[in-house]
Design an enzyme around this catalytic site. Structure first.
Site, PDB file in Angstrom:
ATOM      1  N   TYR A 143       0.920  -1.490  -0.244  1.00  0.00           N
ATOM      2  CA  TYR A 143      -0.117  -0.127   0.594  1.00  0.00           C
ATOM      3  C   TYR A 143       0.794   1.480   0.100  1.00  0.00           C
ATOM      4  O   TYR A 143      -0.038   2.791  -0.112  1.00  0.00           O
ATOM      5  CB  TYR A 143      -0.925   0.264   1.284  1.00  0.00           C
ATOM      6  CG  TYR A 143      -1.731  -0.693   1.311  1.00  0.00           C
ATOM      7  CD1 TYR A 143      -2.196  -2.206  -0.020  1.00  0.00           C
ATOM      8  CD2 TYR A 143      -3.036  -0.964   2.111  1.00  0.00           C
ATOM      9  CE1 TYR A 143      -3.237  -2.991   0.441  1.00  0.00           C
ATOM     10  CE2 TYR A 143      -3.709  -2.631   2.302  1.00  0.00           C
ATOM     11  CZ  TYR A 143      -3.929  -2.982   1.554  1.00  0.00           C
ATOM     12  OH  TYR A 143      -4.845  -3.975   0.898  1.00  0.00           O
ATOM     13  N   LYS A 194       3.743 -15.103   2.104  1.00  0.00           N
ATOM     14  CA  LYS A 194       3.659 -15.677  -0.040  1.00  0.00           C
ATOM     15  C   LYS A 194       5.391 -16.521  -0.076  1.00  0.00           C
ATOM     16  O   LYS A 194       5.274 -16.058  -0.794  1.00  0.00           O
ATOM     17  CB  LYS A 194       2.783 -15.906  -0.657  1.00  0.00           C
ATOM     18  CG  LYS A 194       1.591 -16.440  -0.298  1.00  0.00           C
ATOM     19  CD  LYS A 194       0.826 -15.548  -1.255  1.00  0.00           C
ATOM     20  CE  LYS A 194       1.368 -16.762  -2.635  1.00  0.00           C
ATOM     21  NZ  LYS A 194       0.461 -18.517  -2.240  1.00  0.00           N
ATOM     22  N   ASP A 226      -2.464 -17.935   1.072  1.00  0.00           N
ATOM     23  CA  ASP A 226      -3.882 -18.988   0.650  1.00  0.00           C
ATOM     24  C   ASP A 226      -4.430 -19.475   1.749  1.00  0.00           C
ATOM     25  O   ASP A 226      -5.147 -20.207   2.087  1.00  0.00           O
ATOM     26  CB  ASP A 226      -2.991 -19.090  -0.791  1.00  0.00           C
ATOM     27  CG  ASP A 226      -1.928 -19.800  -0.784  1.00  0.00           C
ATOM     28  OD1 ASP A 226      -1.341 -19.592   0.468  1.00  0.00           O
ATOM     29  OD2 ASP A 226      -1.946 -20.522  -1.927  1.00  0.00           O
ATOM     30  N   ASP A 250      -4.946  -7.705   5.901  1.00  0.00           N
ATOM     31  CA  ASP A 250      -6.430  -6.596   5.407  1.00  0.00           C
ATOM     32  C   ASP A 250      -7.374  -7.029   5.086  1.00  0.00           C
ATOM     33  O   ASP A 250      -8.637  -7.039   5.286  1.00  0.00           O
ATOM     34  CB  ASP A 250      -5.761  -5.713   4.686  1.00  0.00           C
ATOM     35  CG  ASP A 250      -6.801  -4.519   3.735  1.00  0.00           C
ATOM     36  OD1 ASP A 250      -8.059  -4.280   4.549  1.00  0.00           O
ATOM     37  OD2 ASP A 250      -6.736  -3.852   3.008  1.00  0.00           O
ATOM     38  N   ASP A 254     -10.114  -9.035   7.945  1.00  0.00           N
ATOM     39  CA  ASP A 254     -11.804  -8.961   7.159  1.00  0.00           C
ATOM     40  C   ASP A 254     -12.409 -10.097   7.437  1.00  0.00           C
ATOM     41  O   ASP A 254     -13.538 -10.393   8.214  1.00  0.00           O
ATOM     42  CB  ASP A 254     -11.543  -8.145   6.588  1.00  0.00           C
ATOM     43  CG  ASP A 254     -11.927  -7.056   6.304  1.00  0.00           C
ATOM     44  OD1 ASP A 254     -11.444  -5.954   7.448  1.00  0.00           O
ATOM     45  OD2 ASP A 254     -12.247  -6.053   5.254  1.00  0.00           O
TER      46      ASP A 254
END
Ligand code: NAD
Length: 369
Positions: A143, A194, A226, A250, A254
């Protein structure tokens, strides 16, 4: 008792002042019943600050935030300010506050309160008893890293670039927060990245492992992001603390949040670096926004804000017993069947924002008796 705990309250916009009102009720209760008082400063942030000062965060407010022990924030934003210049938008004030305070570790619990276990989209036996904590890196990664751009291509069309950069220091400091937290809970930490396809993942895993050597009592497990997404909906109770980067955090936090039922129930804490005395800059806020659709109607659920206050007591003021009291009072009022609109279920009793807050302080009275 002397009021040496300095607290800045920034109610913000929409339902922010309504839910913050219920925190004031609890703070007053603590003053009367627990003889714990706070030096509370009030100020504006977001759209209300823009209306008063032409900017969503003034330098004076920022200076106050930097000087107190903890900041409690309601929510910012709303359609009234949709056409304000980008740098003065309500959300810009909140982003600036987080950036200037250098709040690099975002703590988001996903706790299923027994009375709400059947409100989850997953089967009750999968989520019942869930109590986990995400530690998300908040100031680096995809980000914020440069280059970040969209450019025209000579042959037509465009090309968009986001960059993911993490340094050893950035990973190290957020991992330390997570290890320390894991030490105060059940001593188990999942580090998620990852490393199979991303260089930042390789470094993340190496640094997490190295930091782990300083915390031999904590069980450190590595997991690909994942797989973590899959495991969160398959068997979430295998997790206790998860530490991960900004982007994965993020998305995954959620996902975990929704295991618990409702947006109106979710608190958060954002922490900065510790100074010599061990004090960290800290901002506590509910995960939800300013809910302009229900603002002013006394329908807002104040529990996420109250649980954010409990996090503040636990992490900024080392008042675990008082934090436990608030969390237990919240669980008890839900157990009695009281519900604001957002968590309403058949056979439950509908209450307004202030009735819910009052019920929590009544319950606190009983618990502290
Ligand atoms: P939102 O979280 O404000 O609302 C989403 C839905 O959830 C709405 O239907 C709302 O009524 C409901 N809801 C949210 N909190 C609730 C509560 N405590 N009790 C009962 N119902 C609740 O998200 P949105 O609608 O996407 O955004 C509205 C405004 O809030 C926008 O301006 C957005 O930018 C801002 N926002 C601010 C923050 C923040 O301050 N941290 C976070 C998210 C969104």
């Amino acid at each position: 008792m002397a009021a040496n705990k300095k607290l800045l309250m920034l109610p913000g916009d929409g339902i922010g002042p309504e839910v913050m009102g219920e925190v004031r009720r609890v703070i007053e209760w603590m003053d009367c019943r627990r003889h714990v008082s706070f030096d509370v400063i009030d100020d504006l942030v977001g759209g209300t600050a823009y209306d008063a000062h032409g900017t969503s965060l003034t330098d004076e407010t920022l200076a106050k935030a930097m000087s107190v022990d903890a900041v409690l924030l309601g929510a910012v934003g709303g359609p009234k300010w949709d056409n304000v210049e980008r740098q003065h938008r309500p959300e810009a004030g909140l982003l600036k506050l987080r950036k200037e305070m250098d709040l690099f570790a975002n703590l988001r619990p996903a706790t299923v309160i027994p009375a709400l276990a059947n409100a989850s989209s997953l089967k009750e036996h999968i989520v019942s008893g869930l109590d986990m904590m995400f530690v998300r890196e908040l100031t680096g990664g995809a980000y914020f890293s440069k280059p970040k751009l969209i450019e025209d291509l000579p042959g037509g069309g465009q090309r968009a670039v986001d960059t993911q950069v993490y340094s050893t220091a950035e990973i190290d400091r957020v991992c330390r927060v997570a290890f320390e937290l894991a030490g105060k809970r059940v001593g188990k930490l999942h580090s998620v990245e990852k490393a199979n396809v991303m260089e930042t993942g390789v470094l993340w895993r190496a640094v997490a492992t190295a930091v782990g050597e300083d915390y031999p009592e904590i069980e450190l497990l590595h997991m690909y992001a994942d797989n973590c997404a899959m495991q969160l909906v398959r068997e979430p109770k295998q997790f206790d603390v998860i530490v991960t980067d900004n982007l994965f955090g993020d998305i995954l936090s959620d996902c975990a949040a929704m295991l618990t039922g409702s947006l109106g129930m979710l608190p958060s804490a954002s922490l900065g670096a510790a100074d010599e005395s061990g004090r960290r800059k800290a901002l506590y806020e509910p995960v939800h926004g300013s809910a302009p659709d229900i603002a002013g109607e006394k329908k807002a659920n104040p529990l996420a804000m109250l649980l954010s206050c409990a996090m503040m007591l636990r992490y900024s003021f080392d008042m675990a017993e008082d934090a436990d009291l608030i969390e237990q009072a919240v669980a008890n009022v839900l157990g009695q069947g009281l519900r604001t609109d957002d968590i309403m279920q058949d056979g439950m009793t509908a209450v307004s924002t202030d009735q819910m807050g009052e019920a929590v302080t009544d319950e606190l009275d009983k618990l502290a008796a």
